[in-house]
Design a protein around this motif. Structure first.
Motif, mmCIF file in Angstrom:
data_model
loop_
_atom_site.group_PDB
_atom_site.id
_atom_site.type_symbol
_atom_site.label_atom_id
_atom_site.label_comp_id
_atom_site.label_asym_id
_atom_site.label_seq_id
_atom_site.Cartn_x
_atom_site.Cartn_y
_atom_site.Cartn_z
ATOM 1 N N TYR A 1 1.484 -2.077 -8.201
ATOM 2 C CA TYR A 1 1.715 -0.655 -8.446
ATOM 3 C C TYR A 1 1.008 -0.313 -9.752
ATOM 4 O O TYR A 1 1.161 -1.030 -10.743
ATOM 5 C CB TYR A 1 3.199 -0.351 -8.624
ATOM 6 N N LEU A 2 0.255 0.769 -9.741
ATOM 7 C CA LEU A 2 -0.449 1.192 -10.949
ATOM 8 C C LEU A 2 0.059 2.568 -11.358
ATOM 9 O O LEU A 2 -0.201 3.567 -10.671
ATOM 10 C CB LEU A 2 -1.961 1.218 -10.680
ATOM 11 N N ILE A 3 0.793 2.602 -12.452
ATOM 12 C CA ILE A 3 1.341 3.872 -12.952
ATOM 13 C C ILE A 3 0.342 4.431 -13.962
ATOM 14 O O ILE A 3 0.022 3.767 -14.947
ATOM 15 C CB ILE A 3 2.692 3.645 -13.655
ATOM 16 N N ASP A 4 -0.143 5.619 -13.703
ATOM 17 C CA ASP A 4 -1.193 6.215 -14.522
ATOM 18 C C ASP A 4 -0.579 7.285 -15.423
ATOM 19 O O ASP A 4 -0.191 8.358 -14.967
ATOM 20 C CB ASP A 4 -2.249 6.829 -13.583
ATOM 21 N N ALA B 1 2.775 -6.650 -8.540
ATOM 22 C CA ALA B 1 2.936 -6.547 -9.982
ATOM 23 C C ALA B 1 3.089 -5.072 -10.347
ATOM 24 O O ALA B 1 2.897 -4.185 -9.500
ATOM 25 C CB ALA B 1 1.720 -7.154 -10.678
ATOM 26 N N ILE B 2 3.457 -4.813 -11.590
ATOM 27 C CA ILE B 2 3.525 -3.429 -12.075
ATOM 28 C C ILE B 2 2.585 -3.328 -13.261
ATOM 29 O O ILE B 2 2.657 -4.131 -14.196
ATOM 30 C CB ILE B 2 4.960 -3.042 -12.473
ATOM 31 N N ALA B 3 1.662 -2.365 -13.184
ATOM 32 C CA ALA B 3 0.701 -2.164 -14.264
ATOM 33 C C ALA B 3 0.732 -0.705 -14.684
ATOM 34 O O ALA B 3 1.088 0.175 -13.900
ATOM 35 C CB ALA B 3 -0.694 -2.561 -13.807
ATOM 36 N N GLU C 1 4.696 -9.273 -13.632
ATOM 37 C CA GLU C 1 4.200 -9.976 -12.456
ATOM 38 C C GLU C 1 5.352 -10.780 -11.871
ATOM 39 O O GLU C 1 6.268 -11.172 -12.587
ATOM 40 C CB GLU C 1 3.037 -10.901 -12.825
ATOM 41 N N PHE C 2 5.286 -11.006 -10.567
ATOM 42 C CA PHE C 2 6.364 -11.738 -9.900
ATOM 43 C C PHE C 2 5.783 -13.005 -9.278
ATOM 44 O O PHE C 2 4.678 -12.995 -8.735
ATOM 45 C CB PHE C 2 7.017 -10.871 -8.824
ATOM 46 N N LEU D 1 12.280 -4.482 -12.422
ATOM 47 C CA LEU D 1 11.353 -3.387 -12.734
ATOM 48 C C LEU D 1 10.612 -3.775 -14.006
ATOM 49 O O LEU D 1 10.362 -4.920 -14.265
ATOM 50 C CB LEU D 1 12.156 -2.091 -12.887
ATOM 51 N N SER D 2 10.211 -2.823 -14.782
ATOM 52 C CA SER D 2 9.504 -3.154 -16.023
ATOM 53 C C SER D 2 9.388 -1.899 -16.864
ATOM 54 O O SER D 2 9.293 -0.808 -16.332
ATOM 55 C CB SER D 2 8.110 -3.648 -15.713
#
Lengths: 365, 365
Positions: free
Chosen positions: A7-10, A339-341, A354-355, B364-365
């Motif tokens: 997931y890419l949060i912008d 992952a969450i970025a 990251e998982f 989450l993160s």
């Protein structure tokens, strides 16, 4: 480079939503709380909290997350509080909202030093899905009867209404609020604050923000209440993508591409509501069905148009993948967890989580 | 005492399933592999592995879990392998099964020292749900065309068919297997092993186990193949409960009880397939709707009969909560995640995993 899926949060894409929220607050005097049930990726709360007043929650854990990571007010609501959690919920919140008079009666005394509220169910809603409709028959979500509510009014200082759902039609919102006033106005005027919940899509393209602001200000002045909204989706719409890679292609009557993600595991609402994901620009001569890599036959992101035929190694970016996705992701099939970025305002991308296999193993026992 | 909610896996209740599996293996000569996609609570694998031959998987993480925790064979299947995982998958498995000829062509060489198989889609199934039907139009699950499959037959030693789904009708299974033989028999006779997948409800009450065994033995002898089955649900049916507590009661035209769990978070298939949970004995004069504590209007376990009216603090035990539950649980609404407990054969209950606020935050993160 970060391995897909992620997931890419912008943050840059969050800004237009946040600026509209700030403008609505300024014009209307309302306060806006992020609904954690929709979006709880706390690594961007620093930015969001500059534009919003706090968070609202659906459980003790969300209360705690809001208090810990989001400066400002923390509203604590749950469909049913458990006595075992009550002290911690009170310690971590500014207001506690009870779903029923039964809960208020049981726990109101213990919360007597706290700001207390009651959920009121106006019996109308804008949901087009039965399972998401708080006004469905026999709904457990809030108290319906003005007479019963009137009898406990002196034990709360506010009401929560939550009957909008992806409502992008101001007139409909307006009409429903008028119905609420007709039915509950005499009780609302005895309150100090009213939350009108979430589900109002006021950050969408072309939404008449000024009209909404005017309507909220008028409501606030008529009854002498502080108005709250609880945007979830509206706060984060189109801010996040799910970044994927094509693993295999095949032709079984249609052109199919299998990607390294699964709607059931990573974008659950597509499955629950039988909806299709969004890809941009979704133009071009080549139509492909993008499928997930779980065992589920219906694990399908949707059919999209591309400029070129897809092949293994190609990247696919699923748009608008922020709401109700990360908060519902799960280990179905042991599919690699995205992952969450975060894309920072200066454009740099920072991986925040990251998982691994160990996380999968530890989710079970 | 362990706080609810929790999944309670009862080893004593697993035994009847496991004994039927052992009997089927003995009568038919088939091997039975646990399908981890359905049930992956590895703390009871010690017992299960005494009655089963190993595990089958849907992803690299499931492969690893099977190899690490379940003695015996480890079959590696995935709808699409990612090159990045291939070496680890090979290191942790006894067989690798490819979903398409495309994947076989891309990775078959790298896996040339490994036992290789191909998924074949016979175009028929027993699923009553479109989204769970591997034979749905344009299905990505396996190769359909005998001619194309014949051309790569020398590169695999086995096939996997998986076209049953909660099939408790032996005649239907038998008829579908006959259709498979008619269409693919000439190719099957070139193989050394065939997996007939899962979804055969042969541990159910009254299922003609002997007929199934005879049919499998005949199939095995006709084509000279080792037969595998991959039971998921059949291995763990009715072995596990979800233990809950009533938090609130209300009457909105029906008697409603809100419990400390959510179908979307803890028994997801009830929501996806719009089904109702099971409660035992489900008799008595008092009919109640048991509702979850998430914000979702349709978060409803079902309507059940009880001997007495429910009240806060009462316990409710949801039956048959082992399959496709723990493997899909998620943090929707931040609802407290059920612990996992095991009732050992001597009756003692052992808590094997509890989840805390930190687990929620770290998801989450």
């Amino acid at each position: 480079m970060l391995r897909t899926p992620y997931y890419l949060i912008d943050k840059q894409a969050l800004l237009p939503n946040l600026e509209k929220i700030a403008r609505l607050r300024e014009l209307s005097g309302c306060k806006c709380l992020l609904a954690l049930k929709c979006f709880a990726a706390w690594s961007v709360f620093d930015l969001m909290s500059e534009y919003m007043d706090g968070t609202t929650s659906s459980s003790p854990f969300e209360v705690k997350l809001g208090r810990k990571h989001f400066p400002g007010e923390t509203h604590a609501y749950s469909v049913a509080w458990d006595e075992a959690d009550l002290l911690e919920v009170l310690a971590n919140s500014d207001k506690i909202i009870f779903n029923t008079i039964g809960q208020l009666e049981r726990f109101g005394e213990a919360a007597s030093d706290h700001v207390r509220g009651l959920r009121v169910n106006p019996g109308i809603s804008s949901s087009s899905f039965d399972i998401a409709d708080p006004a469905r028959p026999f709904s457990r979500l809030g108290e319906h009867d003005p007479e019963r509510i009137g009898a406990v009014c002196d034990r709360v200082s506010g009401f929560m209404f939550h009957n909008n759902c992806e409502n992008d039609d101001f007139d409909r919102f307006d009409a429903m609020l008028t119905q609420i006033e007709e039915r509950f106005g005499h009780l609302i005027s005895r309150m100090e604050w009213v939350s009108l919940g979430g589900g109002i899509h006021f950050t969408g393209e072309g939404y008449p923000l000024e009209k909404l602001a005017e309507r909220l200000r008028r409501f606030s002045e008529t009854y002498g209440v502080q108005v709250y909204l609880e945007p979830g989706e509206a706060a984060i719409t189109d801010s996040t993508t799910l970044e994927l890679t094509v693993l295999d292609t095949l032709d079984n009557g249609k052109k199919l591409a299998v990607v390294d993600s699964s709607i059931e595991a990573h974008m659950l609402d597509l499955l629950i509501y039988r909806e299709q994901a969004k890809v941009a620009p979704d133009t071009g001569d080549h139509e492909w069905m993008v499928c997930g890599n779980s065992c589920l036959a219906g694990d399908i992101f949707g059919e999209f148009r591309f400029e070129r035929p897809l092949k293994p190694g190609d990247r696919v970016s699923i748009r608008d993948a922020g709401g109700y996705t990360m908060v519902k992701k799960n280990w179905f099939n042991g599919v690699r967890m995205p992952a969450i970025a975060v894309r920072e305002l200066d454009g740099t991308v920072r991986t925040v989580r990251e998982f691994s296999y160990s996380d999968f193993e530890a989710a079970l026992s």
